[in-house]
Design a protein around this motif. Structure first.
Motif, PDB file in Angstrom:
ATOM      1  N   GLN A 185       0.808  -1.212   0.000  1.00  0.00           N
ATOM      2  CA  GLN A 185       0.000   0.000   0.000  1.00  0.00           C
ATOM      3  C   GLN A 185       0.843   1.265   0.000  1.00  0.00           C
ATOM      4  OE1 GLN A 185       0.371  -2.062   2.513  1.00  0.00           O
ATOM      5  NE2 GLN A 185       0.851  -0.916   4.392  1.00  0.00           N
ATOM      6  N   LEU A 186       2.109   1.146   0.358  1.00  0.00           N
ATOM      7  CA  LEU A 186       2.973   2.333   0.407  1.00  0.00           C
ATOM      8  C   LEU A 186       3.750   2.532  -0.881  1.00  0.00           C
ATOM      9  CD1 LEU A 186       4.447   1.855   4.020  1.00  0.00           C
ATOM     10  CD2 LEU A 186       2.393   3.105   3.314  1.00  0.00           C
ATOM     11  N   THR A 187       3.677   1.567  -1.805  1.00  0.00           N
ATOM     12  CA  THR A 187       4.501   1.646  -3.025  1.00  0.00           C
ATOM     13  C   THR A 187       3.705   1.427  -4.293  1.00  0.00           C
ATOM     14  OG1 THR A 187       5.024  -0.700  -2.704  1.00  0.00           O
ATOM     15  CG2 THR A 187       6.619   0.922  -1.867  1.00  0.00           C
ATOM     16  N   GLY A 188       2.364   1.481  -4.205  1.00  0.00           N
ATOM     17  CA  GLY A 188       1.554   1.272  -5.402  1.00  0.00           C
ATOM     18  C   GLY A 188       1.407  -0.193  -5.774  1.00  0.00           C
ATOM     19  N   ASN A 189       1.662  -1.081  -4.860  1.00  0.00           N
ATOM     20  CA  ASN A 189       1.530  -2.530  -5.126  1.00  0.00           C
ATOM     21  C   ASN A 189       0.343  -3.104  -4.356  1.00  0.00           C
ATOM     22  OD1 ASN A 189       4.740  -1.891  -4.978  1.00  0.00           O
ATOM     23  ND2 ASN A 189       4.301  -3.408  -6.593  1.00  0.00           N
ATOM     24  N   ASP A 190      -0.696  -2.347  -4.253  1.00  0.00           N
ATOM     25  CA  ASP A 190      -1.856  -2.735  -3.456  1.00  0.00           C
ATOM     26  C   ASP A 190      -2.346  -4.132  -3.851  1.00  0.00           C
ATOM     27  OD1 ASP A 190      -2.977   0.070  -2.085  1.00  0.00           O
ATOM     28  OD2 ASP A 190      -1.828   0.347  -3.931  1.00  0.00           O
ATOM     29  N   GLY A 191      -2.652  -4.934  -2.817  1.00  0.00           N
ATOM     30  CA  GLY A 191      -3.183  -6.273  -3.046  1.00  0.00           C
ATOM     31  C   GLY A 191      -2.134  -7.354  -3.244  1.00  0.00           C
ATOM     32  N   ILE A 192      -0.872  -6.991  -3.237  1.00  0.00           N
ATOM     33  CA  ILE A 192       0.185  -7.976  -3.479  1.00  0.00           C
ATOM     34  C   ILE A 192       0.187  -9.067  -2.418  1.00  0.00           C
ATOM     35  CG2 ILE A 192       1.881  -6.557  -2.256  1.00  0.00           C
ATOM     36  CD1 ILE A 192       2.456  -9.049  -5.152  1.00  0.00           C
ATOM     37  N   ALA A 251       8.949  -7.932  -8.331  1.00  0.00           N
ATOM     38  CA  ALA A 251       8.354  -8.999  -9.125  1.00  0.00           C
ATOM     39  C   ALA A 251       6.917  -8.652  -9.491  1.00  0.00           C
ATOM     40  CB  ALA A 251       8.402 -10.316  -8.347  1.00  0.00           C
ATOM     41  N   ASP A 252       6.191  -8.011  -8.580  1.00  0.00           N
ATOM     42  CA  ASP A 252       4.824  -7.581  -8.859  1.00  0.00           C
ATOM     43  C   ASP A 252       4.805  -6.582 -10.015  1.00  0.00           C
ATOM     44  OD1 ASP A 252       1.966  -7.285  -8.290  1.00  0.00           O
ATOM     45  OD2 ASP A 252       2.525  -5.318  -7.475  1.00  0.00           O
ATOM     46  N   ASN A 253       5.702  -5.594  -9.977  1.00  0.00           N
ATOM     47  CA  ASN A 253       5.770  -4.600 -11.064  1.00  0.00           C
ATOM     48  C   ASN A 253       6.123  -5.270 -12.383  1.00  0.00           C
ATOM     49  OD1 ASN A 253       5.204  -2.558  -9.224  1.00  0.00           O
ATOM     50  ND2 ASN A 253       7.379  -2.161  -8.802  1.00  0.00           N
ATOM     51  N   TYR A 254       7.040  -6.235 -12.323  1.00  0.00           N
ATOM     52  CA  TYR A 254       7.454  -6.947 -13.544  1.00  0.00           C
ATOM     53  C   TYR A 254       6.284  -7.733 -14.115  1.00  0.00           C
ATOM     54  CZ  TYR A 254       9.539 -10.709 -16.333  1.00  0.00           C
ATOM     55  OH  TYR A 254       9.830 -11.590 -17.322  1.00  0.00           O
ATOM     56  N   ALA A 255       5.552  -8.424 -13.257  1.00  0.00           N
ATOM     57  CA  ALA A 255       4.429  -9.248 -13.722  1.00  0.00           C
ATOM     58  C   ALA A 255       3.334  -8.395 -14.336  1.00  0.00           C
ATOM     59  CB  ALA A 255       3.887 -10.080 -12.563  1.00  0.00           C
ATOM     60  N   LYS A 256       3.093  -7.218 -13.748  1.00  0.00           N
ATOM     61  CA  LYS A 256       2.090  -6.311 -14.332  1.00  0.00           C
ATOM     62  C   LYS A 256       2.530  -5.870 -15.717  1.00  0.00           C
ATOM     63  CE  LYS A 256       0.385  -4.391  -9.936  1.00  0.00           C
ATOM     64  NZ  LYS A 256       0.390  -3.195  -9.054  1.00  0.00           N
ATOM     65  N   ALA A 257       3.794  -5.527 -15.846  1.00  0.00           N
ATOM     66  CA  ALA A 257       4.295  -5.054 -17.133  1.00  0.00           C
ATOM     67  C   ALA A 257       4.235  -6.150 -18.185  1.00  0.00           C
ATOM     68  CB  ALA A 257       5.734  -4.548 -16.973  1.00  0.00           C
ATOM     69  N   VAL A 258       4.615  -7.361 -17.836  1.00  0.00           N
ATOM     70  CA  VAL A 258       4.620  -8.454 -18.807  1.00  0.00           C
ATOM     71  C   VAL A 258       3.211  -8.824 -19.234  1.00  0.00           C
ATOM     72  CG1 VAL A 258       5.124 -10.925 -19.048  1.00  0.00           C
ATOM     73  CG2 VAL A 258       6.824  -9.384 -18.062  1.00  0.00           C
ATOM     74  N   SER A 259       2.286  -8.847 -18.251  1.00  0.00           N
ATOM     75  CA  SER A 259       0.924  -9.299 -18.539  1.00  0.00           C
ATOM     76  C   SER A 259       0.027  -8.185 -19.067  1.00  0.00           C
ATOM     77  CB  SER A 259       0.298  -9.879 -17.272  1.00  0.00           C
ATOM     78  OG  SER A 259       0.160  -8.862 -16.270  1.00  0.00           O
ATOM     79  N   GLY A 260       0.456  -6.930 -18.854  1.00  0.00           N
ATOM     80  CA  GLY A 260      -0.371  -5.814 -19.281  1.00  0.00           C
ATOM     81  C   GLY A 260      -1.505  -5.508 -18.346  1.00  0.00           C
ATOM     82  N   TRP A 261      -1.461  -6.125 -17.175  1.00  0.00           N
ATOM     83  CA  TRP A 261      -2.534  -5.910 -16.192  1.00  0.00           C
ATOM     84  C   TRP A 261      -2.289  -4.616 -15.438  1.00  0.00           C
ATOM     85  CZ3 TRP A 261      -2.555  -7.120 -10.589  1.00  0.00           C
ATOM     86  CH2 TRP A 261      -3.836  -6.998 -10.010  1.00  0.00           C
ATOM     87  N   SER A 262      -3.348  -3.797 -15.280  1.00  0.00           N
ATOM     88  CA  SER A 262      -3.201  -2.462 -14.678  1.00  0.00           C
ATOM     89  C   SER A 262      -3.223  -2.490 -13.165  1.00  0.00           C
ATOM     90  CB  SER A 262      -4.336  -1.559 -15.170  1.00  0.00           C
ATOM     91  OG  SER A 262      -5.594  -2.066 -14.706  1.00  0.00           O
ATOM     92  N   GLY A 263      -3.698  -3.580 -12.587  1.00  0.00           N
ATOM     93  CA  GLY A 263      -3.827  -3.665 -11.144  1.00  0.00           C
ATOM     94  C   GLY A 263      -5.259  -3.611 -10.675  1.00  0.00           C
TER      95      GLY A 263
END
Length: 737
Positions: free
Chosen positions: A159-166, A216-228
């Motif tokens: 929640q402090l780095t934009g990775n909400d729900g990780i 890894a969360d940021n990488y997975a979003k970028a690879v999959s194209g998922w916005s979060g």
């Protein structure tokens, strides 16, 4: 901030299950694999630990805001504290610095592990096994929480780095998807000397992995194209697993090993784990002074660690133990030998202590024994006859000293009367006297012997024994028989002396001996006599028996066909009675007669005496007296039914070996002195080399031919004898390379 945590937990119930229910089950179940066999009660309850791995989550009561409330036990936001690598580990000290509210809302996971470790230890000590199962399950849950990196940071949900729900995506959805790829190995565990330090060490390690999960969360979003937003696609979880797989599997491996180590530590601290020698007591009973007896004890390392033992023996004068130091790997047994050798008449009782390196009580072995003064002694406790041929005899003696003041009657019990004799078997020995008996080793079979003889007596109830050892082997001799006629003898004492038993390949069931009246058929063969024997082919015959190293042969005036003994004897080592008996040369037979310089074991020989007398054969003789030999060449009698021409012809034997590479031997026989030429030719008839050209005395000759410098091929050897009789013979030889 703590209020924020409560809101998240209320609206995202999946966060209530750290590592997810699946992860906790895996860790609890697999931890039992690392335990030693002595903790079988834990191994038997592995399915219970799996089923109750998340009971602690189900006990959360968010209305309970006390320090010991369940909700605080599952995490620690360790990086909320300044200089958290050096955070005070005493909970009271930490509260005095940062206040109760901040400390409890930052989580109490490290101390929860310690609280439950203490409870597990107490429950094991009082054998409350039902509570042990529940507490063992719960401590597994808290330890697993400490290996989940997102339970060791204030940024637990990104929640402090934009990775909400990780938090849920990593530990629940991803883990459920890829749980089949989480493999753990059986690993060494340890006794934990400082549990709180150990817990903080792995929590700080887990905290160091937080950034790796967020990246890894940021990488997975970028690879999959998922916005979060919404549900993450499978491509996201595939990429997230690809980046976190190694650290996740490593965390599970460490968690299972750590949980097993905490269980193991509680088990030891409760006093449950003890190593007992097997047997725990050795009683040597009552033995006579001056004797000794040995027994053994086995110590098995049933712990999870290497066991290093140092033996403390309080009475080394009467008890000895070996080894006195041992390093025993886990799960391995070590045998120790205890020897009781009393120095005085007394009763002995000691505790031998096995000190060691582990956090369990020392190992004690109770040894007891007593001694008395024997009224008689024997001079040796072991007789070793070493190696002896079957049929031979060897003996040794045992002396009994009667030190009592009365008459001693003994009776020797022989456990093997077939191969051993005792003489005498009974003794009556006056007071203060000694006597002896003999043990005779006369083996009838081929074997190894290790026997215990018993001395029964009239002066008490103790049993006196002595050991007798020895090996017996059957002596065997190899006969090399050739096709046609052979001169042979029997140089050993055979068990069956018939021709058909000894030489089944003979053309006849009898051999020929020679005496004053000429040849005589013999069906039973005797030592010292030579025999003519005829065979259909060349072969090796092996005959068993008893060695015969000496023999005295009776000689008649004229020709005698004599035998040999077990061992070759040079002619110059023979001697006669009377010493001035005149003999001819000794003649052997190899398809023709030759003058022998040695009596070979198994062969027979002709010798002519000028009168009756004796010829003494001794394989160990070094006779320097010499023989009276008339060296004038003579012709011994031929084999039965064969013309005397056999000893008058020139003979060129086939070379041996043939084919050859590069050396072969050429033998020939001259019945008289002659002028000889021995030549080698090639296939075209070209002379290659002359091996001999000149005058030679009669007898057996042998020449070596070396074809190293010649090409492979067929060659011929020609023997030519000049003179009135004349003789020419050619043999074919094959050189191979």
């Amino acid at each position: 901030m703590r209020h924020f945590i409560l809101i998240i937990l209320l609206f995202l119930p999946e966060l209530a299950f750290t590592w997810g229910s699946t992860g906790h089950k895996i860790i609890n179940r697999r931890a039992t694999r690392n335990l030693p066999e002595s903790m079988s009660i834990f191994q038997a309850d592995s399915l219970y630990y799996e089923a109750h791995a998340s009971d602690a989550d189900n006990r959360r009561d968010y209305n309970d805001l006390s320090l010991y409330a369940e909700q605080w036990r599952h995490y620690i936001d360790i990086d909320d504290y300044p200089n958290f690598q050096n955070l005070p580990k005493d909970l009271n000290v930490l509260i005095s610095i940062y206040g109760l509210t901040r400390v409890k809302e930052n989580g109490t996971n490290p101390w929860a592990v310690i609280w439950f470790l203490d409870s597990l230890t107490a429950q094991l000590a009082r054998n409350d096994l039902e509570k042990v199962k529940q507490t063992a399950s719960d401590i597994g849950h808290y330890i697993a929480d400490g290996f989940q990196p997102l339970h060791c940071t204030v940024n637990y949900n990104g929640q402090l780095t934009g990775n909400d729900g990780i938090h849920s995506r990593y530990e629940t959805t991803m883990l459920n998807t890829f749980q089949s790829q989480i493999s753990t190995q059986v690993s060494d565990i340890q006794y934990i000397t400082s549990p709180i330090d150990y817990v903080f060490d792995y929590i700080i390690y887990s905290n160091s992995l937080v950034d790796s999960i967020l990246q890894a969360d940021n990488y997975a979003k970028a690879v999959s194209g998922w916005s979060g937003s919404g549900t993450a696609p499978s491509t996201y979880y595939n990429a997230l697993w690809d980046k976190t797989k190694n650290l996740t599997i490593a965390a599970f491996q460490k968690a299972t090993t750590t949980l097993a180590s905490f269980w193991y530590t509680a088990y030891i601290n409760s006093g449950k784990l003890q190593i007992l020698p097997n047997p725990a007591q050795i009683n040597f009973a009552n033995i006579p002074l001056g004797s000794s007896v040995t027994d053994s004890v086995i110590i098995k390392n049933t712990t999870a660690e290497e066991l290093i033992l140092n033996v403390v023996n309080p009475d080394t004068q009467n008890f000895q133990i070996v080894p006195s130091y041992a390093v025993i790997p886990k799960g391995v047994s070590q045998k120790f030998y205890v020897n009781f050798n009393p120095s005085r008449v007394s009763t002995f009782s000691e505790n031998i202590i096995f000190n060691h390196n582990l956090h369990i009580p020392p190992i004690y072995l109770d040894v007891q024994g007593s001694s008395y003064q024997r009224t008689f002694t024997i001079n040796q406790n072991t007789i070793n006859f070493s190696n002896l041929f079957v049929g031979d005899i060897r003996k040794d003696s045992v002396i009994i000293n009667n030190t009592s003041g009365t008459n001693l009657n003994v009776f020797i019990i022989n456990p093997d009367t077939l191969n051993f004799n005792v003489n005498p078997i009974n003794l009556s020995i006056p007071a203060e006297s000694s006597d002896k008996f003999y043990i005779i080793f006369h083996p009838k079979i081929e074997s190894s012997f290790n026997l215990q003889f018993m001395v029964n007596h009239n002066l008490g109830t103790d049993v006196v024994t002595f050991n007798v050892t020895g090996n017996s082997i059957i002596y065997r001799i190899n006969f090399s028989t050739k096709n046609d006629w052979n001169l042979i003898s029997i140089p050993l004492k055979t068990f069956d002396s018939t021709v058909t038993s000894l030489f089944s390949n003979s053309l006849m069931d009898y051999f020929y001996s020679y005496g004053e009246s000429g040849y005589k058929t013999e069906y039973i063969l005797k030592n010292g006599i030579g025999y003519w024997a005829k065979f259909s082919q060349s072969q090796i015959v092996q005959i068993p028996g008893i060695p015969l190293y000496t023999d005295t042969l009776e000689l008649n005036a004229g020709w005698n066909m004599i035998g040999s003994v077990s061992g070759d004897i040079p002619i110059q080592s023979l001697f006669t009675e009377p010493p001035d008996l005149m003999l001819s040369n000794f003649y052997g037979y190899d398809g023709f007669y030759f003058i022998a310089d040695t009596l070979r074991s198994g062969s027979a020989y002709w010798v002519k005496a000028n009168s009756k007398g004796q010829l003494i054969l001794n394989s160990f003789s070094n006779n320097k007296r010499g023989l009276n030999i008339n060296s004038t060449p003579l012709n011994p009698p031929p084999p039965p039914g064969i013309s005397e021409e056999i000893v008058k012809n020139y003979i060129l034997h086939q070379n041996y070996p043939n084919p050859f590479n590069p050396i072969t031997h050429i033998n020939y026989y001259l019945p008289e002195p002659a002028n000889v030429r021995l030549t080698i030719y090639d296939l075209l008839g070209k002379e290659i080399i002359t091996l001999f050209n000149g005058w030679q005395e009669g007898g057996k000759k042998s020449v070596e031919f070396d074809g190293s410098n010649l090409p492979a091929g067929v060659y011929f050897c020609k023997l030519k004898v000049s003179g009135e009789t004349g003789y020419t013979s050619v043999i074919k030889m094959v050189l191979v390379k």
